[in-house]
Design a protein around this motif. Structure first.
Motif, short mmCIF file in Angstrom:
data_model
loop_
_atom_site.label_atom_id
_atom_site.label_comp_id
_atom_site.label_asym_id
_atom_site.label_seq_id
_atom_site.Cartn_x
_atom_site.Cartn_y
_atom_site.Cartn_z
N HIS A 23 11.54 -119.78 -29.72
CA HIS A 23 12.92 -119.33 -29.53
C HIS A 23 13.70 -120.20 -28.55
O HIS A 23 14.64 -119.74 -27.92
N ILE A 33 15.58 -112.34 -21.34
CA ILE A 33 15.69 -111.88 -22.73
C ILE A 33 15.65 -110.35 -22.68
O ILE A 33 14.70 -109.76 -22.18
N ALA A 42 16.97 -116.07 -29.41
CA ALA A 42 17.36 -115.88 -28.02
C ALA A 42 18.64 -116.67 -27.76
O ALA A 42 18.59 -117.84 -27.38
N VAL A 55 20.14 -112.35 -24.84
CA VAL A 55 19.89 -112.79 -23.46
C VAL A 55 21.09 -112.44 -22.59
O VAL A 55 22.18 -112.20 -23.07
#
Length: 173
Positions: A23, A33, A42, A55
């Motif tokens: 990610h 996250i 993410a 995030v």
């Protein structure tokens, strides 16, 4: 030889995934996250139809971490400025800021009007300097003479021009 090159490229990809993660952990830095996100990656995106990004907006600094510890306790003990700082650490824009007009339409209309005026000026300049003068047959007197000649020749007497002329009274029907 080709097998060795293929295995080396696969090995590099695997090492990249092990180092940075699938990610792209390297892109988000020390940001936390907090969820699945819009598309499972993410990333941070301000969207009103999907208000919870994957995030946080800002990286964790010591100030924010202190506020996060205070956040776990009683919210009544937090000041308004601390609540706003916590919000701005997690999100870039409020809903009102997301839906606020940007004024972009003004630049679009301005550019459109500039292009239209450039086109009109190009047409005027071409009309003045490029195209020749119209032939004499386009003058009003010559057009009337052509019409009189067609009527005198009785051109298209059934459905055409001559069918609309009254030859006995010399006027249009």
């Amino acid at each position: 030889m080709a097998g060795r090159l293929l295995s080396q490229s696969l090995l590099r990809k695997i090492q990249h995934i092990q180092k940075f993660g699938i990610h792209n952990r390297s892109r988000i830095g020390s940001r936390e996250i907090v969820g699945y996100g819009f598309n499972g990656q993410a990333s941070y995106i301000d969207r009103s139809d999907f208000p919870m990004p994957a995030v946080r907006f800002r990286e964790n600094t010591p100030d924010v971490q202190v506020l996060r510890e205070k956040e776990k306790g009683d919210w009544n003990k937090l000041t308004l400025e601390e609540k706003k700082a916590l919000y701005r650490a997690s999100f870039c824009l409020t809903f009102a800021e997301m839906h606020a007009p940007t004024g972009e339409w003004k630049s679009i209309i301005g550019i459109t009007l500039l292009l239209m005026s450039a086109g009109i000026w190009a047409y005027i300049l071409e009309k003045l300097f490029v195209y020749p003068e119209l032939p004499e047959s386009f003058s009003v007197e010559r057009k009337q003479a052509q019409l009189k000649r067609l009527i005198d020749m009785q051109a298209n007497p059934i459905e055409g021009l001559a069918s609309k002329w009254d030859y006995e009274n010399n006027k249009w029907k």
